[in-house]
Write an enzyme that holds these catalytic residues in place. Structure first.
Site, PDB file in Angstrom:
ATOM      1  N   ARG A 149       0.837  -1.210   0.000  1.00  0.00           N
ATOM      2  CA  ARG A 149       0.000   0.000   0.000  1.00  0.00           C
ATOM      3  C   ARG A 149       0.866   1.252   0.000  1.00  0.00           C
ATOM      4  O   ARG A 149       0.528   2.249  -0.656  1.00  0.00           O
ATOM      5  CB  ARG A 149      -0.954  -0.029   1.196  1.00  0.00           C
ATOM      6  CG  ARG A 149      -2.062   1.010   1.084  1.00  0.00           C
ATOM      7  CD  ARG A 149      -3.167   0.782   2.083  1.00  0.00           C
ATOM      8  NE  ARG A 149      -2.689   0.907   3.452  1.00  0.00           N
ATOM      9  CZ  ARG A 149      -3.396   0.577   4.525  1.00  0.00           C
ATOM     10  NH1 ARG A 149      -4.616   0.088   4.396  1.00  0.00           N
ATOM     11  NH2 ARG A 149      -2.908   0.722   5.727  1.00  0.00           N
ATOM     12  N   LYS A 183      -2.947   6.256   0.960  1.00  0.00           N
ATOM     13  CA  LYS A 183      -2.860   6.781   2.331  1.00  0.00           C
ATOM     14  C   LYS A 183      -1.970   8.013   2.366  1.00  0.00           C
ATOM     15  O   LYS A 183      -0.849   7.984   2.878  1.00  0.00           O
ATOM     16  CB  LYS A 183      -2.332   5.674   3.244  1.00  0.00           C
ATOM     17  CG  LYS A 183      -2.684   5.853   4.707  1.00  0.00           C
ATOM     18  CD  LYS A 183      -2.519   4.542   5.457  1.00  0.00           C
ATOM     19  CE  LYS A 183      -2.548   4.703   6.954  1.00  0.00           C
ATOM     20  NZ  LYS A 183      -3.816   5.200   7.480  1.00  0.00           N
ATOM     21  N   GLU A 235     -16.547   5.702   4.141  1.00  0.00           N
ATOM     22  CA  GLU A 235     -15.874   5.148   5.328  1.00  0.00           C
ATOM     23  C   GLU A 235     -15.820   6.183   6.427  1.00  0.00           C
ATOM     24  O   GLU A 235     -16.194   7.338   6.234  1.00  0.00           O
ATOM     25  CB  GLU A 235     -14.480   4.640   4.972  1.00  0.00           C
ATOM     26  CG  GLU A 235     -13.507   5.717   4.539  1.00  0.00           C
ATOM     27  CD  GLU A 235     -12.087   5.154   4.346  1.00  0.00           C
ATOM     28  OE1 GLU A 235     -11.693   4.247   5.092  1.00  0.00           O
ATOM     29  OE2 GLU A 235     -11.391   5.654   3.454  1.00  0.00           O
TER      30      GLU A 235
HETATM   31  N1  PLP Z   1      -9.511   3.926   6.380  1.00  0.00           N
HETATM   32  C1  PLP Z   1      -8.714   4.947   6.694  1.00  0.00           C
HETATM   33  C2  PLP Z   1      -9.062   6.282   6.185  1.00  0.00           C
HETATM   34  C3  PLP Z   1      -7.555   4.723   7.465  1.00  0.00           C
HETATM   35  O1  PLP Z   1      -6.755   5.731   7.796  1.00  0.00           O
HETATM   36  C4  PLP Z   1      -7.264   3.433   7.923  1.00  0.00           C
HETATM   37  C5  PLP Z   1      -6.052   3.161   8.692  1.00  0.00           C
HETATM   38  O2  PLP Z   1      -5.038   2.817   8.163  1.00  0.00           O
HETATM   39  C6  PLP Z   1      -8.146   2.396   7.580  1.00  0.00           C
HETATM   40  C7  PLP Z   1      -9.256   2.681   6.809  1.00  0.00           C
HETATM   41  C8  PLP Z   1      -7.887   1.000   8.030  1.00  0.00           C
HETATM   42  O3  PLP Z   1      -6.885   0.398   7.278  1.00  0.00           O
HETATM   43  P1  PLP Z   1      -6.028  -0.767   7.892  1.00  0.00           P
HETATM   44  O4  PLP Z   1      -6.978  -1.821   8.326  1.00  0.00           O
HETATM   45  O5  PLP Z   1      -5.168  -1.222   6.782  1.00  0.00           O
HETATM   46  O6  PLP Z   1      -5.288  -0.191   9.027  1.00  0.00           O
HETATM   47  C1  COI Z   2      -4.342   3.170  11.254  1.00  0.00           C
HETATM   48  O1  COI Z   2      -5.334   2.513  11.545  1.00  0.00           O
HETATM   49  O2  COI Z   2      -3.215   2.666  11.237  1.00  0.00           O
HETATM   50  C2  COI Z   2      -4.419   4.559  10.915  1.00  0.00           C
HETATM   51  O3  COI Z   2      -3.520   5.009  10.310  1.00  0.00           O
HETATM   52  C3  COI Z   2      -5.603   5.304  11.317  1.00  0.00           C
HETATM   53  C4  COI Z   2      -5.329   6.704  11.786  1.00  0.00           C
HETATM   54  C5  COI Z   2      -4.433   6.795  12.959  1.00  0.00           C
HETATM   55  C6  COI Z   2      -4.957   7.613  10.666  1.00  0.00           C
END
Ligand code: PLP
Ligand code: COI
Length: 339
Positions: A80, A183, A219
């Site tokens: 990612r 991200k 989301e």
């Molecule tokens: N959506 C957003 C906007 C996020 O910042 C995050 C965190 O990383 C997620 C979803 C969840 O992603 P992940 O499960 O890969 O941490």
């Molecule tokens: C995460 O879940 O790792 C995130 O980055 C969410 C938030 C702290 C931006």
């Protein structure tokens, strides 16, 4: 072992001993440097400061029941971050460099890994940004990759207890053909104002709708959305949401638990029909929703006061794999030996 109140750690910055750094210049990454400074020296014309050439990641190291330290699906974070780099024209961090940096960051800060049974973990924050100077709107010629760690508790202070969230129609976190699927910092900048308003109104987070039509759930600010009904785990498909690694894992666990999985557009009206709903992500883990309130229409969607049975089972299974309490049949974890 540090003297920290591990069980009551918030999700926040906590200084640790070391961080890792590498710079990209003339087409190659430098050897990783171990630093004990919390500061970086940055050129005032760095593109990361001016033009949003910036991306970050979030993953965790977990101290398991067997004493071992595990990472969860770090390869997906590496992929990612490469996708984010491509999206805003930054140098990509090779997977080996990514792993080497997180591995060293965890090892060098081992005394900050929360003990098993406290519910806390070591959050790992990889960061990539344009460090080279430009004044015209162009990609930098130099990039910096940094990894630091912080011991953390759950993102929402309620932990696994249901939270209230505010559905908003007057802000978007990302444009329809913009950067929502990667991200990059700009998405989070766009979410700050509505998130602050929601907090002031007593909500834990904001739920965004699709930017084009405002018809479908996208989301939450820092986490993906899921709903459960009639034995089906439903989660939005949209170009503007971040592909969550937690969500992807929950889809598999849901199937293991006998649920069907649907990834498709989720119309707002469908919120009324879910038996359970919540947010998921590395930081949030699973945060069940107690209610969702539409800020504009004032309509409320109510769920149970306590986490529902499927959310509970999903949470228990996910965390059992992460903390080594359950066999990792999907090959998601990487044990960092000898810590
Ligand atoms: N959506 C957003 C906007 C996020 O910042 C995050 C965190 O990383 C997620 C979803 C969840 O992603 P992940 O499960 O890969 O941490
Ligand atoms: C995460 O879940 O790792 C995130 O980055 C969410 C938030 C702290 C931006």
């Amino acid at each position: 072992m540090e003297n920290i109140d591990w069980k009551n750690l918030p999700f926040g910055y906590y200084p640790t001993d070391y961080n890792l750094r590498s710079t990209w210049k003339d087409g190659k990454w430098s050897d990783l440097e171990v630093s004990s400074s919390e500061f970086i020296s940055v050129h005032m014309a760095a593109t990361g400061l001016h033009y949003g050439q910036e991306a970050f990641e979030g993953l965790k190291a977990y101290r398991g029941k067997d004493g071992k330290v595990r990472l969860f699906r770090w390869e997906d974070n590496a992929i990612r971050m490469r996708n984010s780099a491509q999206g805003v024209m930054m140098a990509e961090v090779p997977d080996e460099l990514f792993f080497s940096a997180i591995n060293q960051a965890v090892r060098l800060n081992a005394k900050f890994i929360p003990p098993y049974g406290t519910g806390s973990s070591l959050y790992i924050r990889p960061l990539l940004f344009g460090s080279g100077a430009q004044v015209g709107v162009k990609p930098a010629k130099e990039y910096m990759f940094v990894v630091f760690v912080s011991p953390v508790g759950p993102y929402f202070k309620e932990g696994f207890s249901p939270v209230d969230v505010e559905l908003v129609r007057d802000y978007d976190r990302a444009a329809p053909l913009g950067t929502g699927h990667i991200k990059v910092g700009g998405n989070y900048a766009a979410s700050l104002r509505p998130a602050d308003r929601a907090h002031n109104d007593g909500y834990s987070a904001v739920l965004f709708l699709d930017a084009r039509e405002k018809k479908f759930i996208d989301e939450a600010g820092p986490a993906n959305f899921f709903g459960i009904k009639n034995g089906i785990y439903v989660t939005p498909s949209s170009r503007t949401i971040l592909p969550s690694i937690t969500n992807k894992s929950l889809e598999v666990i849901a199937e293991d638990l006998g649920l069907k999985v649907e990834r498709r557009p989720v119309p707002v009206e469908e919120l009324d029909t879910f038996e359970e709903a919540g947010a998921c992500g590395t930081a949030a883990i699973i945060s069940p929703f107690r209610k969702i309130v539409d800020r504009q229409t004032k309509k409320e969607y109510n769920y149970a006061e306590k986490a529902g049975p499927y959310s509970t089972k999903l949470y228990q299974t996910l965390t059992a794999i992460q903390f080594g309490e359950m066999e990792d049949t999907h090959g998601w974890t990487t044990v960092l030996e000898g810590i």
